[in-house]
Design a protein around this motif. Structure first.
Motif, PDB file in Angstrom:
ATOM      1  N   LEU A 159     -10.904 -33.417  13.158  1.00 63.62           N
ATOM      2  CA  LEU A 159     -12.121 -33.519  13.425  1.00 63.62           C
ATOM      3  C   LEU A 159     -11.978 -34.046  15.208  1.00 63.62           C
ATOM      4  N   PRO A 160     -11.489 -33.392  16.032  1.00 65.25           N
ATOM      5  CA  PRO A 160     -11.227 -33.557  17.277  1.00 65.25           C
ATOM      6  C   PRO A 160     -12.543 -34.197  18.150  1.00 65.25           C
ATOM      7  N   SER A 161     -13.512 -33.567  17.755  1.00 63.96           N
ATOM      8  CA  SER A 161     -14.688 -34.126  18.503  1.00 63.96           C
ATOM      9  C   SER A 161     -14.948 -35.500  18.243  1.00 63.96           C
ATOM     10  N   ILE A 162     -14.997 -35.925  17.077  1.00 64.59           N
ATOM     11  CA  ILE A 162     -15.247 -37.187  16.546  1.00 64.59           C
ATOM     12  C   ILE A 162     -14.002 -38.002  17.014  1.00 64.59           C
ATOM     13  N   SER A 163     -13.057 -37.588  16.992  1.00 69.52           N
ATOM     14  CA  SER A 163     -11.876 -38.567  17.521  1.00 69.52           C
ATOM     15  C   SER A 163     -12.052 -38.933  18.612  1.00 69.52           C
ATOM     16  N   TYR A 164     -12.266 -38.124  19.600  1.00 68.84           N
ATOM     17  CA  TYR A 164     -12.591 -38.250  20.897  1.00 68.84           C
ATOM     18  C   TYR A 164     -13.715 -39.309  21.309  1.00 68.84           C
ATOM     19  N   GLN A 165     -14.701 -39.172  20.517  1.00 68.86           N
ATOM     20  CA  GLN A 165     -15.709 -40.388  20.845  1.00 68.86           C
ATOM     21  C   GLN A 165     -15.509 -41.443  20.303  1.00 68.86           C
ATOM     22  N   LEU A 166     -14.475 -41.648  19.323  1.00 66.70           N
ATOM     23  CA  LEU A 166     -14.020 -42.805  18.920  1.00 66.70           C
ATOM     24  C   LEU A 166     -12.840 -43.485  19.729  1.00 66.70           C
ATOM     25  N   THR A 167     -12.434 -42.791  20.694  1.00 70.10           N
ATOM     26  CA  THR A 167     -11.190 -43.356  21.397  1.00 70.10           C
ATOM     27  C   THR A 167     -11.665 -44.777  22.373  1.00 70.10           C
ATOM     28  N   ARG A 168     -12.656 -44.511  22.897  1.00 68.02           N
ATOM     29  CA  ARG A 168     -13.114 -45.413  23.897  1.00 68.02           C
ATOM     30  C   ARG A 168     -13.485 -46.769  23.136  1.00 68.02           C
ATOM     31  N   PRO A 169     -14.078 -46.667  22.003  1.00 65.46           N
ATOM     32  CA  PRO A 169     -14.527 -48.042  21.282  1.00 65.46           C
ATOM     33  C   PRO A 169     -13.363 -48.316  20.532  1.00 65.46           C
TER      34      PRO A 169
END
Length: 295
Positions: A159-169
């Motif tokens: 799930l690369p897109s979700i992983s990217y969104q979770l990186t900053r948090p």
């Protein structure tokens, strides 16, 4: 907060942090090792061997109390922290190398950290049996470090897109977690804070400065390119104090052992900014010298 609840909260939060690290890793990061074999070897050797030995010398020379000595040795055995990547990015280091080093060191520390912690406890505490790390607790440390990293890598792959969104948090969570458990450790020992800074301040400050200094000097002397040398500097100097604090408070259940890591948290950010400033100034001086030579 109830101590039992906090003991549950610490490893769970640390697991989330390690999963966040995994979200920024892939198999390619490990394949990248072949591009920087010399830099990676020097960085790992410095962090796993030289710094542990230096921490031991500091404990002996400064005659640290046994529990604080165990805390400093535990700190020395931790891998580089996630914020090392951020400092490397800010001060123009090789972030890809940082990620690779963090990944390798995190996995290696699953085995070296319990080993060093056990040796330190036996050496500094002698026959004192109030603190120990039995097999089930070693497995506990392994599970809250290694398994979450694998889960994070799997999520990134699937799930690369979700992983990217979770990186900053996840990065924000890591930073917040470090300060929260540091404040908790100070609160638990508030009557002894001045004493601990008096006893552990010099040792942790010296260890922090030495970590950053050797982290740059050794690669530089070995003719490692400047960008990779900077990555090594922050990877070696920015220890994952969250791991050390968690093990001290949750696994070993001792706030005194957590004090060196808590004090180091302050020193490492201050010294990292100072080192980054000096490296930037050095680069600017070289650029000005190069331009004047051309003229």
């Amino acid at each position: 907060m109830d101590s039992g609840l906090f003991a549950f909260f610490l490893p769970v939060t640390l697991s989330l942090m390690m999963m966040g690290l995994g979200l920024e890793l892939s198999i390619k990061d490990f394949i990248r090792v072949g591009r920087y074999p010399k830099a990676i070897f020097l960085a790992l050797f410095t962090q796993l061997i030289i710094l542990v030995f230096i921490a031991f010398l500091i404990c002996k020379i400064l005659n640290l109390p046994p529990l604080l000595s165990v805390g400093l040795m535990l700190l020395a055995s931790t891998p580089g922290g996630p914020t090392a990547n951020l400092f490397s990015y800010i001060y123009k280091g090789d972030v890809a190398l940082n990620i690779t080093l963090t990944a390798l060191n995190s996995i290696i520390s699953c085995f070296t950290l319990p080993f060093i912690a056990n040796l330190s406890i036996m050496y500094f505490l002698g026959d004192n049996q109030t603190i120990g790390m039995p097999v089930e607790k070693i497995a506990h440390v392994f599970l809250i470090i290694f398994i979450p990293v694998c889960i994070g890598m799997l999520l990134r792959q699937t799930l690369p897109s979700i992983s990217y969104q979770l990186t900053r948090p996840m990065r924000f969570l890591s930073i917040s977690f470090i300060f929260f458990i540091f404040l908790y450790a100070l609160f638990r020992e508030k009557s002894n804070v001045a004493l601990y800074f008096h006893n552990a301040g010099l040792a942790t400050g010296l260890f922090c400065f030495t970590s950053l200094f050797l982290g740059y000097l050794i690669p530089h002397v070995a003719n490692i390119p400047e960008k990779q040398a900077r990555a090594c500097t922050f990877e070696i100097g920015i220890h994952n104090t969250a791991i050390s604090l968690t093990i001290a408070l949750s696994v070993l259940s001792n706030t005194t052992i957590a004090i060196p890591a808590g004090v180091y948290t302050i020193f490492m950010y201050v010294f990292a900014v100072f080192f980054g400033f000096m490296l930037t100034r050095k680069s600017n001086d070289l650029i000005r010298h190069s331009n004047s030579t051309k003229i």
